[in-house]
Design a protein around this motif. Structure first.
Motif, PDB file in Angstrom:
ATOM      1  N   PRO A 131       0.823  -1.210   0.000  1.00 23.37           N
ATOM      2  CA  PRO A 131       0.000   0.000   0.000  1.00 23.37           C
ATOM      3  C   PRO A 131       0.858   1.262   0.000  1.00 23.37           C
ATOM      4  N   GLY A 132       0.555   2.169  -0.922  1.00 28.68           N
ATOM      5  CA  GLY A 132       1.269   3.433  -0.987  1.00 28.68           C
ATOM      6  C   GLY A 132       2.634   3.361  -1.628  1.00 28.68           C
ATOM      7  N   LYS A 133       3.002   2.196  -2.144  1.00 29.90           N
ATOM      8  CA  LYS A 133       4.314   2.037  -2.758  1.00 29.90           C
ATOM      9  C   LYS A 133       4.179   1.601  -4.206  1.00 29.90           C
ATOM     10  N   GLN A 134       5.261   1.793  -4.947  1.00 30.39           N
ATOM     11  CA  GLN A 134       5.280   1.362  -6.343  1.00 30.39           C
ATOM     12  C   GLN A 134       5.461  -0.149  -6.428  1.00 30.39           C
ATOM     13  N   ARG A 135       4.970  -0.710  -7.520  1.00 33.73           N
ATOM     14  CA  ARG A 135       5.193  -2.132  -7.764  1.00 33.73           C
ATOM     15  C   ARG A 135       6.686  -2.354  -7.985  1.00 33.73           C
ATOM     16  N   GLU A 136       7.215  -3.405  -7.386  1.00 32.42           N
ATOM     17  CA  GLU A 136       8.648  -3.681  -7.505  1.00 32.42           C
ATOM     18  C   GLU A 136       8.892  -5.129  -7.889  1.00 32.42           C
ATOM     19  N   LEU A 137      10.005  -5.335  -8.575  1.00 33.28           N
ATOM     20  CA  LEU A 137      10.396  -6.687  -8.952  1.00 33.28           C
ATOM     21  C   LEU A 137      10.862  -7.456  -7.718  1.00 33.28           C
ATOM     22  N   VAL A 138      10.330  -8.657  -7.566  1.00 32.38           N
ATOM     23  CA  VAL A 138      10.781  -9.553  -6.504  1.00 32.38           C
ATOM     24  C   VAL A 138      11.804 -10.540  -7.050  1.00 32.38           C
ATOM     25  N   ALA A 139      11.438 -11.215  -8.137  1.00 33.27           N
ATOM     26  CA  ALA A 139      12.323 -12.218  -8.705  1.00 33.27           C
ATOM     27  C   ALA A 139      11.893 -12.506 -10.124  1.00 33.27           C
ATOM     28  N   VAL A 140      12.864 -12.880 -10.958  1.00 34.55           N
ATOM     29  CA  VAL A 140      12.577 -13.261 -12.333  1.00 34.55           C
ATOM     30  C   VAL A 140      13.408 -14.486 -12.685  1.00 34.55           C
ATOM     31  N   ARG A 141      12.809 -15.348 -13.469  1.00 35.97           N
ATOM     32  CA  ARG A 141      13.525 -16.507 -14.011  1.00 35.97           C
ATOM     33  C   ARG A 141      13.271 -16.545 -15.503  1.00 35.97           C
ATOM     34  N   THR A 142      14.346 -16.473 -16.264  1.00 36.30           N
ATOM     35  CA  THR A 142      14.206 -16.420 -17.713  1.00 36.30           C
ATOM     36  C   THR A 142      13.920 -17.800 -18.285  1.00 36.30           C
ATOM     37  N   ALA A 143      13.613 -17.817 -19.557  1.00 39.47           N
ATOM     38  CA  ALA A 143      13.392 -19.090 -20.235  1.00 39.47           C
ATOM     39  C   ALA A 143      14.651 -19.950 -20.195  1.00 39.47           C
ATOM     40  N   GLY A 144      15.790 -19.311 -20.196  1.00 38.41           N
ATOM     41  CA  GLY A 144      17.061 -20.032 -20.171  1.00 38.41           C
ATOM     42  C   GLY A 144      17.494 -20.462 -18.782  1.00 38.41           C
ATOM     43  N   GLY A 145      16.753 -20.018 -17.754  1.00 41.41           N
ATOM     44  CA  GLY A 145      17.061 -20.456 -16.395  1.00 41.41           C
ATOM     45  C   GLY A 145      17.801 -19.453 -15.546  1.00 41.41           C
ATOM     46  N   SER A 146      18.158 -18.319 -16.099  1.00 36.51           N
ATOM     47  CA  SER A 146      18.833 -17.293 -15.298  1.00 36.51           C
ATOM     48  C   SER A 146      17.843 -16.687 -14.313  1.00 36.51           C
ATOM     49  N   ASN A 180      17.157 -13.501 -11.222  1.00 40.33           N
ATOM     50  CA  ASN A 180      17.547 -12.225 -10.646  1.00 40.33           C
ATOM     51  C   ASN A 180      16.545 -11.905  -9.544  1.00 40.33           C
ATOM     52  N   TYR A 181      17.060 -11.308  -8.459  1.00 39.75           N
ATOM     53  CA  TYR A 181      16.219 -11.031  -7.302  1.00 39.75           C
ATOM     54  C   TYR A 181      16.337  -9.573  -6.886  1.00 39.75           C
ATOM     55  N   GLY A 182      15.251  -9.064  -6.313  1.00 41.20           N
ATOM     56  CA  GLY A 182      15.320  -7.758  -5.686  1.00 41.20           C
ATOM     57  C   GLY A 182      16.243  -7.814  -4.478  1.00 41.20           C
ATOM     58  N   ASP A 183      16.902  -6.717  -4.201  1.00 41.34           N
ATOM     59  CA  ASP A 183      17.890  -6.694  -3.121  1.00 41.34           C
ATOM     60  C   ASP A 183      17.285  -7.093  -1.779  1.00 41.34           C
ATOM     61  N   SER A 184      16.047  -6.718  -1.542  1.00 37.41           N
ATOM     62  CA  SER A 184      15.452  -6.947  -0.227  1.00 37.41           C
ATOM     63  C   SER A 184      15.071  -8.408   0.014  1.00 37.41           C
ATOM     64  N   VAL A 185      15.089  -9.231  -1.022  1.00 39.01           N
ATOM     65  CA  VAL A 185      14.674 -10.632  -0.848  1.00 39.01           C
ATOM     66  C   VAL A 185      15.799 -11.616  -1.118  1.00 39.01           C
ATOM     67  N   PRO A 224       7.668  -8.474   8.231  1.00 43.83           N
ATOM     68  CA  PRO A 224       6.489  -7.626   8.018  1.00 43.83           C
ATOM     69  C   PRO A 224       6.596  -6.752   6.761  1.00 43.83           C
ATOM     70  N   GLU A 225       7.828  -6.385   6.416  1.00 44.88           N
ATOM     71  CA  GLU A 225       8.043  -5.555   5.224  1.00 44.88           C
ATOM     72  C   GLU A 225       7.747  -6.293   3.925  1.00 44.88           C
TER      73      GLU A 225
END
Length: 115
Positions: A41-56, A58-63, A87-88
């Protein structure tokens, strides 16, 4: 018709774990990069994690070190294992699929971390 259906959200105590799932249909799942985003709430949408088709991955720093993204191409499903929840981490979590310029979003699932 393309559908991304998230599940697995809920209420968990700090330090607990949850596993989110996103089942995809209507797309050639194996060629898509699959990701999880979140929006508090009140924050922008942020990337948590991504997995490419090739298997690579990447994670957000906070997770980093706490969350793990994985995918099962046979089941057209992407997962997000969330450990040591704080909680964050409370937010609405969205599944995202992208192939070049084609992108789709799921409807989201709520994760609440609270004692």
């Amino acid at each position: 018709q393309v559908q991304l259906v998230e599940s697995g959200g809920g209420l968990v105590q700090p330090g607990g774990s949850l596993r989110l799932s996103c089942a995809a249909s209507g797309i050639a799942f194996s060629v898509y990069a699959m990701a999880w985003y979140r929006q508090a709430p009140g924050k922008q949408r942020e990337l948590v994690a991504v997995r490419t088709a090739g298997g690579s991955t990447n994670y957000g720093d906070s997770v980093k070190g706490r969350f793990t993204i994985s995918r099962d191409n046979a089941k057209n499903t992407v997962y997000l294992q969330m450990n040591s929840l704080e909680p964050e981490d409370t937010a609405f979590y969205y599944c995202h699929a992208q192939y070049i310029t084609i992108a789709y979003w799921g409807q989201g699932t709520q994760v609440t971390v609270s004692s």
